[in-house]
Design an enzyme around this catalytic site. Structure first.
Site, mmCIF file in Angstrom:
data_model
loop_
_atom_site.group_PDB
_atom_site.id
_atom_site.type_symbol
_atom_site.label_atom_id
_atom_site.label_comp_id
_atom_site.label_asym_id
_atom_site.label_seq_id
_atom_site.Cartn_x
_atom_site.Cartn_y
_atom_site.Cartn_z
ATOM 1 N N LYS A 12 0.824 -1.212 0.000
ATOM 2 C CA LYS A 12 0.000 0.000 0.000
ATOM 3 C C LYS A 12 0.865 1.272 0.000
ATOM 4 O O LYS A 12 2.086 1.201 0.198
ATOM 5 C CB LYS A 12 -0.917 -0.016 1.223
ATOM 6 C CG LYS A 12 -1.953 -1.134 1.181
ATOM 7 C CD LYS A 12 -2.837 -1.089 2.420
ATOM 8 C CE LYS A 12 -3.908 -2.150 2.380
ATOM 9 N NZ LYS A 12 -4.797 -2.079 3.563
ATOM 10 N N TYR A 52 -12.104 -2.839 -4.492
ATOM 11 C CA TYR A 52 -12.750 -2.888 -3.177
ATOM 12 C C TYR A 52 -14.275 -2.932 -3.287
ATOM 13 O O TYR A 52 -14.977 -2.381 -2.447
ATOM 14 C CB TYR A 52 -12.317 -1.682 -2.340
ATOM 15 C CG TYR A 52 -10.901 -1.795 -1.830
ATOM 16 C CD1 TYR A 52 -10.565 -2.728 -0.852
ATOM 17 C CD2 TYR A 52 -9.896 -0.963 -2.312
ATOM 18 C CE1 TYR A 52 -9.268 -2.836 -0.377
ATOM 19 C CE2 TYR A 52 -8.595 -1.064 -1.838
ATOM 20 C CZ TYR A 52 -8.291 -1.996 -0.875
ATOM 21 O OH TYR A 52 -7.010 -2.105 -0.403
ATOM 22 N N ASN A 128 -2.244 -0.418 7.200
ATOM 23 C CA ASN A 128 -1.610 -1.655 7.632
ATOM 24 C C ASN A 128 -0.619 -2.215 6.611
ATOM 25 O O ASN A 128 -0.328 -3.401 6.603
ATOM 26 C CB ASN A 128 -2.662 -2.697 7.999
ATOM 27 C CG ASN A 128 -3.578 -3.048 6.850
ATOM 28 O OD1 ASN A 128 -3.362 -2.635 5.714
ATOM 29 N ND2 ASN A 128 -4.617 -3.808 7.145
ATOM 30 N N HIS A 131 -2.094 -5.313 1.436
ATOM 31 C CA HIS A 131 -3.330 -6.042 1.160
ATOM 32 C C HIS A 131 -2.927 -7.438 0.723
ATOM 33 O O HIS A 131 -2.003 -7.599 -0.078
ATOM 34 C CB HIS A 131 -4.134 -5.375 0.034
ATOM 35 C CG HIS A 131 -5.195 -6.283 -0.519
ATOM 36 N ND1 HIS A 131 -6.437 -6.389 0.044
ATOM 37 C CD2 HIS A 131 -5.167 -7.157 -1.557
ATOM 38 C CE1 HIS A 131 -7.148 -7.273 -0.631
ATOM 39 N NE2 HIS A 131 -6.392 -7.760 -1.614
ATOM 40 N N GLU A 142 -8.760 -11.248 -7.964
ATOM 41 C CA GLU A 142 -7.883 -10.087 -7.828
ATOM 42 C C GLU A 142 -6.709 -10.146 -8.797
ATOM 43 O O GLU A 142 -6.339 -9.127 -9.390
ATOM 44 C CB GLU A 142 -7.393 -9.965 -6.384
ATOM 45 C CG GLU A 142 -8.480 -9.550 -5.427
ATOM 46 C CD GLU A 142 -8.013 -9.422 -3.996
ATOM 47 O OE1 GLU A 142 -8.775 -8.867 -3.190
ATOM 48 O OE2 GLU A 142 -6.889 -9.870 -3.663
#
Length: 164
Positions: A12, A52, A128, A131, A142
């Site tokens: 990320k 998402y 965090n 992903h 994905e």
């Protein structure tokens, strides 16, 4: 008998901006996972919504909006990793979704920071570092969203070539 799988990992914007890409990639390679696809991408609103798609339904508009804003703030690095039970192994290496619940030795346990810039709900969802696909079916979807078949590689590592 173990199953060879492919899974998607996204480093990320916080991982990219903190200069952690190499260190995080090393964790996956050290665990015996093979990189079969890699690219950097700046996510736009349309692509973020496609990736998402379930987030808004599961957690609501405010969580989706916070995640979308975060994911669009800078480039991300997307990886397709391949290996024995890759989905479960990547999830183990990454650690729990919430950084404060991740064990030392996991990516999130070792590198994720709590930031006062986000509300607690937003922080737990977006800040965090990584992903990782949640299951084999999600990984397949994905990988197909992020990579064309001409962007994925089949090759044997030295360890695979000389395995006894």
């Amino acid at each position: 008998m173990t199953t060879v799988e492919r899974t998607l990992v996204i480093l990320k914007p916080d991982a990219v901006q903190r200069g952690l890409m190499g260190r995080l990639l090393q964790r996956f390679e050290d665990a015996g996972l093979k990189v079969v696809g890699v690219k950097m991408k700046q996510m736009d609103a349309d692509f973020t919504r496609r990736h998402y798609a379930d987030l808004q339904e599961r957690f609501g508009e405010s969580v989706y909006n916070a995640t979308a804003t975060f994911m669009q703030q800078g480039p991300v690095m997307a990886l397709v990793l391949e290996g024995a039970e890759a989905v479960a192994n990547v999830r183990r290496i990454v650690g729990k979704t919430f950084p404060n619940e991740s064990a030392p030795g996991t990516i999130r346990g070792d590198f994720a920071h709590t930031s006062k810039a986000y509300s607690e709900a937003q922080h737990q969802v977006v800040a965090n570092l990584v992903h990782a696909s949640g299951n084999v079916e999600e990984a397949k979807c994905e990988v197909e969203l992020w990579f064309g078949s001409d962007e994925l590689f089949d090759y044997r590592t030295l360890a695979e070539r000389f395995a006894f």
